[in-house]
Design an enzyme around this catalytic site. Structure first.
Site, short mmCIF file in Angstrom:
data_model
loop_
_atom_site.label_atom_id
_atom_site.label_comp_id
_atom_site.label_asym_id
_atom_site.label_seq_id
_atom_site.Cartn_x
_atom_site.Cartn_y
_atom_site.Cartn_z
N ASP A 1 8.79 -3.11 -4.01
CA ASP A 1 8.36 -3.06 -5.41
C ASP A 1 7.82 -1.68 -5.79
O ASP A 1 6.92 -1.56 -6.62
CB ASP A 1 7.26 -4.11 -5.66
CG ASP A 1 7.81 -5.53 -5.65
OD1 ASP A 1 9.04 -5.71 -5.54
OD2 ASP A 1 6.99 -6.47 -5.75
N HIS B 1 1.96 0.70 -5.37
CA HIS B 1 2.03 -0.72 -5.77
C HIS B 1 1.03 -1.51 -4.93
O HIS B 1 0.26 -2.31 -5.45
CB HIS B 1 3.46 -1.21 -5.57
CG HIS B 1 3.67 -2.66 -5.89
ND1 HIS B 1 3.61 -3.16 -7.17
CD2 HIS B 1 3.95 -3.73 -5.08
CE1 HIS B 1 3.84 -4.48 -7.13
NE2 HIS B 1 4.05 -4.84 -5.88
N HIS C 1 5.81 -4.96 1.87
CA HIS C 1 4.40 -5.05 1.47
C HIS C 1 3.98 -6.51 1.46
O HIS C 1 4.82 -7.40 1.63
CB HIS C 1 4.16 -4.36 0.12
CG HIS C 1 4.80 -5.04 -1.07
ND1 HIS C 1 6.15 -5.12 -1.24
CD2 HIS C 1 4.26 -5.68 -2.13
CE1 HIS C 1 6.42 -5.75 -2.36
NE2 HIS C 1 5.28 -6.11 -2.92
N HIS D 1 2.79 -8.83 -0.67
CA HIS D 1 2.78 -9.83 -1.75
C HIS D 1 3.55 -11.09 -1.34
O HIS D 1 4.60 -11.01 -0.70
CB HIS D 1 3.35 -9.23 -3.04
CG HIS D 1 2.38 -8.29 -3.71
ND1 HIS D 1 2.77 -7.30 -4.58
CD2 HIS D 1 1.02 -8.20 -3.61
CE1 HIS D 1 1.69 -6.64 -5.00
NE2 HIS D 1 0.63 -7.16 -4.42
N HIS E 1 13.50 -6.76 -6.88
CA HIS E 1 13.66 -7.69 -8.02
C HIS E 1 14.82 -7.28 -8.92
O HIS E 1 15.16 -6.09 -9.01
CB HIS E 1 12.40 -7.70 -8.90
CG HIS E 1 11.20 -8.31 -8.25
ND1 HIS E 1 10.87 -9.64 -8.38
CD2 HIS E 1 10.25 -7.76 -7.46
CE1 HIS E 1 9.76 -9.89 -7.70
NE2 HIS E 1 9.35 -8.76 -7.13
N ASP F 1 5.50 -13.13 -2.76
CA ASP F 1 6.92 -13.31 -3.10
C ASP F 1 7.83 -12.43 -2.23
O ASP F 1 9.05 -12.47 -2.38
CB ASP F 1 7.17 -13.07 -4.60
CG ASP F 1 6.84 -11.66 -5.03
OD1 ASP F 1 5.82 -11.11 -4.58
OD2 ASP F 1 7.61 -11.08 -5.85
N HIS F 2 7.23 -11.69 -1.31
CA HIS F 2 8.01 -10.88 -0.35
C HIS F 2 7.83 -11.36 1.09
O HIS F 2 8.67 -11.07 1.94
CB HIS F 2 7.63 -9.40 -0.46
CG HIS F 2 8.03 -8.80 -1.78
ND1 HIS F 2 9.07 -7.92 -1.92
CD2 HIS F 2 7.55 -9.03 -3.03
CE1 HIS F 2 9.21 -7.61 -3.20
NE2 HIS F 2 8.30 -8.26 -3.89
ZN ZN Z 1 4.82 -6.69 -5.01
#
Ligand code: ZN
Length: 259
Positions: free
Chosen positions: A128, A111, A53, A55, A166, A57-58
């Site tokens: 996530d 998400h 996805h 985001h 995570h 941080d990915h």
């Molecule tokens: Zn995420």
């Protein structure tokens, strides 16, 4: 057998790195630096990038990795993934010939709008959406969508290895205990995962069997979970008792946000 190494990024992200002796593919590289360091230390050549996805941080490390390596980038159709070359959605297959592995793509919105999972070689990379003993927040989707996405993942075989994005497991277990204080599998899982963390090891992968036995978000039909959801709602609003699993899911997701 697929070898998967955890490369840590930021505070608690994992960039799951699929590898053999010479090649590697990475899932959700939020940062490039730890990936480049790992590839250099292990003398591996990057051959593919998979994103679940959009985001940061990915996907934050993708542009830098691609600039250095020019590999295919797989990611959800309909999300802004940097340098995306292979947009995928439900039913597509992702082949990484260098590693001899093929994944099926599953759409698991909730998400984010078009979040995907990659399932293959007995392993599930679910970003996530499903966490160890928890689930992702509903940023772009509804409780109905997330519930259906989790149900789709829960239908995979119990021995499927779950690689999520995570290291949230121990905090998630604290919440799960509040929802289901009498769950013995959960108590056993807490002991096991605490030992893993204390020895500096990831608590992941878990298995879908573990999740079905301990993750409250997959247990919305269990009487104890229904009861706790109603207690939580009763403390906040006056209304009729709920028993439908989506209502129970929405209640405990809201409770977790405030926990
Ligand atoms: Zn995420």
């Amino acid at each position: 057998m697929l070898e998967v190494a955890p490369v840590r990024a930021f505070k608690d992200n994992y960039v799951w790195t699929l590898r053999d002796q010479t090649h590697a593919a990475v899932v959700d590289p939020g940062e490039a630096r730890p990936v480049l360091d790992y590839l250099a230390a292990e003398a591996l050549r990057l051959v593919a990038i998979l994103a679940t996805h959009h985001h940061p941080d990915h996907v934050g490390g993708i542009a830098e990795l691609v600039a250095k390596t020019r590999v295919p980038v797989f990611g959800p159709k309909g999300e802004p993934i940097p340098a995306l070359t292979e947009p995928v959605s439900e039913g597509d297959r992702v082949s990484i010939p260098e590693l001899g592995v093929t994944f099926s793509v599953l759409d698991i919105p909730g998400h984010t709008r078009a979040h995907v999972a990659y399932y293959g070689a007995g392993s599930l990379f679910c970003g996530d959406t499903l966490f160890a003993c928890g689930c992702g927040r509903l940023f772009e989707g509804t409780a109905e969508q997330m519930y259906a996405s989790l149900a789709k993942l829960a239908a995979l075989p119990d021995d499927t290895k779950v690689y999520c994005g995570h290291e949230y497991t121990l905090a998630n277990i604290d919440f799960a205990k509040a929802v289901e204080p009498g769950n013995r599998s959960l108590a056993a899982r807490e002991q096991r995962d605490r030992r893993r963390q204390e020895s500096g090891k990831p608590t992941l992968p878990s298995t879908l069997g573990d999740e079905k036995a301990t993750n409250p978000f997959l247990r919305c039909r269990e009487p104890a979970v229904v009861e706790s959801a109603n207690k939580y709602l009763g403390s906040r609003i006056v209304g009729p008792r709920i028993s439908d699993p989506i209502g129970v899911f929405a209640a405990i997701r809201d409770w977790k946000n405030r926990f």
